[in-house]
Design an enzyme around this catalytic site. Structure first.
Site: not given
Length: 319
Positions: A143, A168
């Site tokens: 992330y 992400k």
């Protein structure tokens, strides 16, 4: 845990990625029964995957034992229908502990959130995520946001790290993301690396991210208005520009503007919206706080306008 690899399952999705909130009872303890109801509602509504105990699920507020119980409840409720991805964060040692708890609970993969507090250099970040990916047999999505923003060179290295299947992006720099996608495509030819739009209300930037080839996205709206989220997803996928534009203008943009009025609203506003839908998932845990009544009233109106648009466009097309 399901038998098919997570990367393969996420490469061919037919709905939004669901980030459920974590339910608490009146005494403040985790309410697993209500959480299971919340997860089941999302699966029945068309979720492509369940991301449990991540940002919207208040990972930061859960003890390790609560985390394990919530992830296990998500795994039990999905029963293999869709993959379950669990959050993992903090420093390397604690992130590994959470990763192993997620594996023990039966999760299919990990969403590796930024390390706690420290601002590390690229070598340190790469070392952190490499160690986390190696600690379990779970496939890992990294992330990017806040204190974990990567150069294209680092993402190329992550794409070559065993167990790391995707990135992400919650940072929102489209120029950087284009260079990352290009670098991985050039330097890891044939590598099916996954990219996700992970901004707080990803639908608002969906068109822009699709322009650089990023089609997967997390949907906070799906947690409280799956009908709106799924309608938008299908409209975006089918090229229904009229519905996409109407929802962007009259639902998503007002929602983002309301979210900007309070700190922590990316979580507390979502949780308030779930309660407005009739499921008492409790309030957020401190240090987050609840939105005031005026903002809840505004949220109620935004959701109503979104559903009115679905009805309007449905009548126009079928009337």
């Amino acid at each position: 845990m399901t038998s098919a690899p997570l990367a393969a399952r996420l490469s061919h999705v037919a709905g939004p990625l669901f980030f459920p909130v974590t339910a608490y009872g009146p005494d403040g303890a985790v309410d697993l029964d209500t959480f299971r109801t919340h997860v089941r509602t999302g699966i029945d509504a068309g979720a492509a995957a369940v991301f449990a105990c991540c940002g919207t699920g208040e990972f930061h507020a859960l003890t390790p034992e609560e985390f394990r119980l919530v992830v296990a409840a998500a795994v039990e409720e999905t029963a293999g229908e869709v993959p379950v991805v669990a959050g993992a964060g903090y420093g390397t040692a604690l992130a590994i502990q959470y990763a192993r708890l997620a594996e023990e609970a039966g999760a299919d993969g990990l969403l590796a959130m930024p390390p706690y507090l420290v601002v590390a250099d690229q070598a340190g970040l790469l070392g952190h995520y490499t160690a986390l990916a190696a600690a379990t047999g779970l496939e890992t999505i990294v992330y990017q946001r806040d204190n974990a923003v990567f150069t294209p060179k680092t993402v190329v290295a992550l794409a070559g790290t065993p167990g790391v299947i995707g990135l992400k992006d919650g940072h929102g720099d489209l120029d950087l993301m284009q260079r990352i996608v290009s670098a991985v495509r050039t330097e890891r030819p044939g590598r099916d690396f996954l990219y996700f739009n992970g901004l707080p209300t990803a639908e608002l930037t969906g068109l822009a991210y699709r322009g650089i080839g990023v089609r997967l996205y997390s949907s906070a709206v799906f947690a409280f208005a799956p009908d709106i989220a799924l309608a938008f997803y299908r409209a975006l996928d089918s090229g229904d520009d009229d519905l996409v534009g109407a929802l962007l203008d009259h639902f998503y943009r007002p929602l983002v503007e309301l979210r900007a009025k309070g700190r922590g609203y990316a979580v507390s506003l979502v949780k308030a919206a779930v309660r407005l839908g009739g499921l008492d998932v409790g309030e957020v845990r401190t240090p987050l706080g609840e939105p005031p009544a005026a903002h809840i009233e505004e949220l109620t109106g935004i959701i109503a306008r979104g559903r009115a648009l679905l009805e309007k466009y449905g009548q126009e097309r079928h009337g």
